[in-house]
Design a protein around this motif. Structure first.
Motif, PDB file in Angstrom:
ATOM      1  N   LYS A  16       0.837  -1.210   0.000  1.00 29.27           N
ATOM      2  CA  LYS A  16       0.000   0.000   0.000  1.00 29.27           C
ATOM      3  C   LYS A  16       0.869   1.257   0.000  1.00 29.27           C
ATOM      4  CE  LYS A  16      -4.121   1.081   2.535  1.00 29.27           C
ATOM      5  NZ  LYS A  16      -4.777   1.032   3.829  1.00 29.27           N
ATOM      6  N   ARG A  17       1.924   1.259   0.810  1.00 23.60           N
ATOM      7  CA  ARG A  17       2.838   2.414   0.850  1.00 23.60           C
ATOM      8  C   ARG A  17       3.550   2.599  -0.491  1.00 23.60           C
ATOM      9  NH1 ARG A  17       6.613   1.959   5.986  1.00 23.60           N
ATOM     10  NH2 ARG A  17       7.274   4.022   5.273  1.00 23.60           N
ATOM     11  N   ILE A  18       3.952   1.494  -1.099  1.00 18.68           N
ATOM     12  CA  ILE A  18       4.611   1.564  -2.408  1.00 18.68           C
ATOM     13  C   ILE A  18       3.646   2.123  -3.448  1.00 18.68           C
ATOM     14  CG2 ILE A  18       5.487   0.141  -4.301  1.00 18.68           C
ATOM     15  CD1 ILE A  18       6.836  -1.629  -2.164  1.00 18.68           C
ATOM     16  N   ALA A  19       2.412   1.659  -3.437  1.00 21.05           N
ATOM     17  CA  ALA A  19       1.413   2.144  -4.399  1.00 21.05           C
ATOM     18  C   ALA A  19       1.166   3.645  -4.213  1.00 21.05           C
ATOM     19  CB  ALA A  19       0.116   1.365  -4.254  1.00 21.05           C
ATOM     20  N   ARG A  20       1.120   4.096  -2.961  1.00 17.28           N
ATOM     21  CA  ARG A  20       0.921   5.529  -2.694  1.00 17.28           C
ATOM     22  C   ARG A  20       2.097   6.358  -3.190  1.00 17.28           C
ATOM     23  NH1 ARG A  20      -0.985   4.618   2.659  1.00 17.28           N
ATOM     24  NH2 ARG A  20       1.074   5.186   3.377  1.00 17.28           N
ATOM     25  N   MET A  21       3.314   5.894  -2.904  1.00 11.28           N
ATOM     26  CA  MET A  21       4.508   6.631  -3.353  1.00 11.28           C
ATOM     27  C   MET A  21       4.576   6.676  -4.874  1.00 11.28           C
ATOM     28  SD  MET A  21       7.524   5.480  -0.745  1.00 11.28           S
ATOM     29  CE  MET A  21       8.730   6.648  -1.312  1.00 11.28           C
ATOM     30  N   PHE A  22       4.300   5.557  -5.522  1.00 14.88           N
ATOM     31  CA  PHE A  22       4.331   5.519  -6.978  1.00 14.88           C
ATOM     32  C   PHE A  22       3.253   6.434  -7.559  1.00 14.88           C
ATOM     33  CE2 PHE A  22       2.912   3.535 -11.015  1.00 14.88           C
ATOM     34  CZ  PHE A  22       4.042   3.847 -11.757  1.00 14.88           C
ATOM     35  N   GLY A  23       2.087   6.433  -6.957  1.00 15.76           N
ATOM     36  CA  GLY A  23       1.004   7.303  -7.415  1.00 15.76           C
ATOM     37  C   GLY A  23       1.374   8.773  -7.325  1.00 15.76           C
ATOM     38  N   ARG A  24       2.010   9.156  -6.207  1.00 17.76           N
ATOM     39  CA  ARG A  24       2.452  10.557  -6.061  1.00 17.76           C
ATOM     40  C   ARG A  24       3.516  10.901  -7.085  1.00 17.76           C
ATOM     41  NH1 ARG A  24       2.344   9.679  -0.217  1.00 17.76           N
ATOM     42  NH2 ARG A  24       4.549   9.195  -0.399  1.00 17.76           N
ATOM     43  N   ASP A  25       4.476  10.004  -7.283  1.00 20.46           N
ATOM     44  CA  ASP A  25       5.532  10.260  -8.265  1.00 20.46           C
ATOM     45  C   ASP A  25       4.959  10.363  -9.678  1.00 20.46           C
ATOM     46  OD1 ASP A  25       7.410  10.297  -6.290  1.00 20.46           O
ATOM     47  OD2 ASP A  25       8.299   8.347  -6.795  1.00 20.46           O
ATOM     48  N   ARG A  26       4.017   9.481 -10.005  1.00 20.10           N
ATOM     49  CA  ARG A  26       3.394   9.517 -11.325  1.00 20.10           C
ATOM     50  C   ARG A  26       2.623  10.818 -11.519  1.00 20.10           C
ATOM     51  NH1 ARG A  26       0.317   4.726 -11.687  1.00 20.10           N
ATOM     52  NH2 ARG A  26      -1.126   5.797 -10.346  1.00 20.10           N
ATOM     53  N   ALA A  27       1.857  11.225 -10.510  1.00 20.42           N
ATOM     54  CA  ALA A  27       1.072  12.458 -10.615  1.00 20.42           C
ATOM     55  C   ALA A  27       1.985  13.675 -10.769  1.00 20.42           C
ATOM     56  CB  ALA A  27       0.181  12.617  -9.388  1.00 20.42           C
ATOM     57  N   MET A  28       3.068  13.720 -10.004  1.00 21.76           N
ATOM     58  CA  MET A  28       3.989  14.866 -10.099  1.00 21.76           C
ATOM     59  C   MET A  28       4.684  14.910 -11.455  1.00 21.76           C
ATOM     60  SD  MET A  28       3.836  16.828  -7.533  1.00 21.76           S
ATOM     61  CE  MET A  28       5.282  17.785  -7.833  1.00 21.76           C
ATOM     62  N   SER A  29       5.139  13.779 -11.946  1.00 21.01           N
ATOM     63  CA  SER A  29       5.854  13.792 -13.226  1.00 21.01           C
ATOM     64  C   SER A  29       4.911  14.129 -14.380  1.00 21.01           C
ATOM     65  CB  SER A  29       6.568  12.464 -13.476  1.00 21.01           C
ATOM     66  OG  SER A  29       5.649  11.409 -13.518  1.00 21.01           O
ATOM     67  N   LEU A  30       3.700  13.596 -14.368  1.00 21.28           N
ATOM     68  CA  LEU A  30       2.746  13.947 -15.413  1.00 21.28           C
ATOM     69  C   LEU A  30       2.285  15.398 -15.287  1.00 21.28           C
ATOM     70  CD1 LEU A  30       0.626  10.674 -15.641  1.00 21.28           C
ATOM     71  CD2 LEU A  30       2.372  11.506 -17.244  1.00 21.28           C
ATOM     72  N   GLY A  31       2.144  15.876 -14.059  1.00 23.83           N
ATOM     73  CA  GLY A  31       1.791  17.282 -13.847  1.00 23.83           C
ATOM     74  C   GLY A  31       2.863  18.227 -14.371  1.00 23.83           C
ATOM     75  N   MET A  32       4.109  17.894 -14.113  1.00 28.42           N
ATOM     76  CA  MET A  32       5.197  18.726 -14.624  1.00 28.42           C
ATOM     77  C   MET A  32       5.266  18.663 -16.147  1.00 28.42           C
ATOM     78  SD  MET A  32       6.380  20.202 -12.027  1.00 28.42           S
ATOM     79  CE  MET A  32       8.003  20.814 -12.311  1.00 28.42           C
ATOM     80  N   LEU A  33       5.000  17.509 -16.717  1.00 26.73           N
ATOM     81  CA  LEU A  33       4.995  17.373 -18.175  1.00 26.73           C
ATOM     82  C   LEU A  33       3.872  18.204 -18.799  1.00 26.73           C
ATOM     83  CD1 LEU A  33       6.338  15.978 -20.582  1.00 26.73           C
ATOM     84  CD2 LEU A  33       4.720  14.113 -20.284  1.00 26.73           C
ATOM     85  N   ILE A  34       2.708  18.170 -18.192  1.00 27.34           N
ATOM     86  CA  ILE A  34       1.593  18.990 -18.682  1.00 27.34           C
ATOM     87  C   ILE A  34       1.939  20.472 -18.545  1.00 27.34           C
ATOM     88  CG2 ILE A  34      -0.793  19.669 -18.169  1.00 27.34           C
ATOM     89  CD1 ILE A  34      -1.278  16.672 -17.508  1.00 27.34           C
ATOM     90  N   GLY A  35       2.591  20.837 -17.440  1.00 26.52           N
ATOM     91  CA  GLY A  35       3.032  22.220 -17.263  1.00 26.52           C
ATOM     92  C   GLY A  35       4.010  22.653 -18.344  1.00 26.52           C
ATOM     93  N   LEU A  36       4.919  21.756 -18.721  1.00 24.29           N
ATOM     94  CA  LEU A  36       5.862  22.061 -19.800  1.00 24.29           C
ATOM     95  C   LEU A  36       5.124  22.273 -21.113  1.00 24.29           C
ATOM     96  CD1 LEU A  36       8.830  22.250 -20.828  1.00 24.29           C
ATOM     97  CD2 LEU A  36       8.683  19.800 -21.267  1.00 24.29           C
ATOM     98  N   TRP A  37       4.155  21.410 -21.409  1.00 26.16           N
ATOM     99  CA  TRP A  37       3.369  21.557 -22.634  1.00 26.16           C
ATOM    100  C   TRP A  37       2.640  22.904 -22.648  1.00 26.16           C
ATOM    101  CZ3 TRP A  37       2.445  18.760 -27.127  1.00 26.16           C
ATOM    102  CH2 TRP A  37       3.131  17.549 -27.226  1.00 26.16           C
ATOM    103  N   PHE A  38       2.012  23.265 -21.523  1.00 22.47           N
ATOM    104  CA  PHE A  38       1.311  24.544 -21.452  1.00 22.47           C
ATOM    105  C   PHE A  38       2.265  25.723 -21.591  1.00 22.47           C
ATOM    106  CE2 PHE A  38      -2.374  22.424 -19.240  1.00 22.47           C
ATOM    107  CZ  PHE A  38      -3.284  22.707 -20.247  1.00 22.47           C
ATOM    108  N   ALA A  39       3.419  25.650 -20.909  1.00 25.94           N
ATOM    109  CA  ALA A  39       4.373  26.762 -20.961  1.00 25.94           C
ATOM    110  C   ALA A  39       4.901  26.974 -22.379  1.00 25.94           C
ATOM    111  CB  ALA A  39       5.527  26.502 -19.994  1.00 25.94           C
ATOM    112  N   LEU A  40       5.311  25.896 -23.034  1.00 24.41           N
ATOM    113  CA  LEU A  40       5.831  26.056 -24.390  1.00 24.41           C
ATOM    114  C   LEU A  40       4.728  26.428 -25.372  1.00 24.41           C
ATOM    115  CD1 LEU A  40       8.550  23.275 -24.680  1.00 24.41           C
ATOM    116  CD2 LEU A  40       8.838  25.724 -24.362  1.00 24.41           C
ATOM    117  N   GLY A  41       3.524  25.936 -25.156  1.00 24.09           N
ATOM    118  CA  GLY A  41       2.396  26.335 -26.003  1.00 24.09           C
ATOM    119  C   GLY A  41       2.080  27.809 -25.841  1.00 24.09           C
ATOM    120  N   TYR A  42       2.113  28.276 -24.586  1.00 25.02           N
ATOM    121  CA  TYR A  42       1.865  29.694 -24.340  1.00 25.02           C
ATOM    122  C   TYR A  42       2.929  30.559 -25.012  1.00 25.02           C
ATOM    123  CZ  TYR A  42       1.676  34.179 -22.040  1.00 25.02           C
ATOM    124  OH  TYR A  42       1.630  35.517 -21.808  1.00 25.02           O
ATOM    125  N   VAL A  43       4.183  30.188 -24.861  1.00 26.30           N
ATOM    126  CA  VAL A  43       5.263  30.961 -25.481  1.00 26.30           C
ATOM    127  C   VAL A  43       5.112  30.968 -26.997  1.00 26.30           C
ATOM    128  CG1 VAL A  43       7.770  30.998 -25.889  1.00 26.30           C
ATOM    129  CG2 VAL A  43       6.886  30.656 -23.584  1.00 26.30           C
TER     130      VAL A  43
END
Length: 116
Positions: A16-43
């Motif tokens: 359960k702890r591993i699943a939670r940590m992986f979920g947080r890491d996945r959410a953060m990495s995908l969130g940062m990737l989406i942020g990069l897409w938005f930032a470069l699209g805006y520019v």
């Protein structure tokens, strides 16, 4: 990776702890990737389009597209690798986190001043 090796079952609490940590890491990495897409699209859309029609603008457009493609591919590959090997990767992390917390708890219980 050799799939013929049998994995020993993990403790449900650890899983359960591993699943939670992986979920947080996945959410953060995908969130940062989406942020990069938005930032470069805006520019891209905020820069005057006369500039983008020039050779320099074309080079910057291609470079921006390559940044998006390669970063997206690397994040997806990282998440696949983490998912395949997450018991090992996060198991080590959790072990060291637990050790650190135990040392911190022990240090907190120790008196601040001891006369010798």
């Amino acid at each position: 990776m050799d799939q013929s090796k049998s994995k020993k079952p993990l403790d449900p609490l650890l899983e359960k702890r591993i699943a939670r940590m992986f979920g947080r890491d996945r959410a953060m990495s995908l969130g940062m990737l989406i942020g990069l897409w938005f930032a470069l699209g805006y520019v891209y859309f905020a820069v005057p389009h006369g500039f983008l029609g020039s050779p320099v603008g074309l080079v910057l457009t291609v470079a921006g597209a390559l940044v998006l493609v390669f970063n997206s591919a690397s994040v997806i590959a990282m998440l696949r690798h983490y998912d395949e090997d997450r018991d090992h990767i996060y198991g080590i992390d959790i072990y060291h986190l637990d050790q650190h917390r135990a040392r911190a708890r022990k240090a907190a219980l120790r008196p601040a001043h001891v006369d010798v």
